[in-house]
Design an enzyme around this catalytic site. Structure first.
Site, PDB file in Angstrom:
ATOM      1  N   ASP A 245       7.212 -34.612 -18.383  1.00  0.00           N
ATOM      2  CA  ASP A 245       8.149 -33.509 -18.179  1.00  0.00           C
ATOM      3  C   ASP A 245       9.251 -33.502 -19.223  1.00  0.00           C
ATOM      4  O   ASP A 245       9.657 -34.549 -19.734  1.00  0.00           O
ATOM      5  CB  ASP A 245       8.758 -33.604 -16.774  1.00  0.00           C
TER       6      ASP A 245
ATOM      7  N   GLU B 236       4.183 -24.504  -6.555  1.00  0.00           N
ATOM      8  CA  GLU B 236       4.015 -25.944  -6.732  1.00  0.00           C
ATOM      9  C   GLU B 236       5.345 -26.617  -6.436  1.00  0.00           C
ATOM     10  O   GLU B 236       6.386 -26.169  -6.909  1.00  0.00           O
ATOM     11  CB  GLU B 236       3.609 -26.277  -8.167  1.00  0.00           C
TER      12      GLU B 236
END
Length: 258
Positions: free
Chosen positions: A59, A48
């Protein structure tokens, strides 16, 4: 590039797939292609690539730092597509782009999908794209350009919704190990009830577990009842904080695959 995300092989002990995440444009702007080739040659089955964004709310600190550095280095979606096109004939494992919906919409969704197709990208993960919007506005465009799309589920996701998100996904279903941001040290990796529940459902896609995997032990734990594992923060941390990141990154992937 290979547009087919590898399905689980049959057998008593099928191989567990390793998916490595990194943010495009770190540690230097032009390192992206070298990291892609490094991931492939080190034995990962897929990767990814994170598209840098100024507000990566899902995140943790390490990947937020990576987004900030990549943007400072000048990484853009246009630049990433250019880099991918330059090596697409060398890459044989699936490449998935992961990011937030706003930059993709600014680029133009169909234009973005067209560029993905021309760059050898296999699929997309856009965690903040609502499933209803996906069904209504975007699913047919993805089909037109032969792109997979993966949704995320968590321990709090009901069985009914897991089955719904699995029905919309193709390639694999991304099962977050615990309800946390990426790289959270408190992520509960071996959530037996959750992993057993996923394994018991009639899912059409392989299940890949992500968030909090830092070692071969972690990887083995989460893949006892799943088809593979996704490692992001631990790998990105190497790219950000080790001068000899190339050797360290290769050794790290080898340690997981050993």
């Amino acid at each position: 590039m290979n547009n087919n995300i590898p399905s689980q092989t049959s057998g008593i002990q099928p191989q567990k797939k390793l998916n490595i995440y990194f943010t495009a444009g770190i540690p230097q702007l032009e390192d992206t292609t070298e990291i892609i080739k490094l991931i492939q040659s080190s034995g990962a089955e897929m990767m990814e690539i994170g598209m840098p964004y100024s507000d990566p709310v899902a995140d943790g600190p390490v990947i937020q730092e990576a987004h900030e550095l990549a943007l400072k280095n000048g990484m853009t979606i246009e630049k990433l597509f250019s880099q991918l096109k330059s090596i697409k004939n060398e890459i044989k494992i699936p490449v998935i782009l992961m990011g937030y919906i706003n930059p993709v919409l600014r680029f133009g969704f169909e234009n973005f999908c067209r560029e993905c197709s021309e760059s050898g990208v296999s699929g997309l993960i856009i965690p903040d794209l609502p499933p209803v919007e996906f069904e209504k506005n975007y699913r047919e465009i993805l089909k037109l350009y032969n792109l997979h799309f993966t949704f995320l589920v968590t321990p709090e996701t009901s069985d009914e919704r897991i089955l719904y998100l699995d029905s919309l996904s193709s390639g694999f279903l991304y099962a977050v190990s615990s309800s946390s941001t990426t790289g959270n040290d408190n992520a509960v990796l071996k959530n037996e009830e959750y992993l057993s529940r996923l394994a018991s459902l009639p899912l059409k896609n392989p299940v890949m577990i992500g968030f909090g995997i830092k070692s071969k032990e972690d990887f083995n734990n989460v893949t006892e009842k799943a088809d593979g594992g996704i490692i992001g923060t631990a790998f990105v941390n190497i790219l950000l904080h080790h001068r000899d990141w190339k050797k360290k990154a290769i050794d790290f992937i080898h340690s997981i695959k050993a």
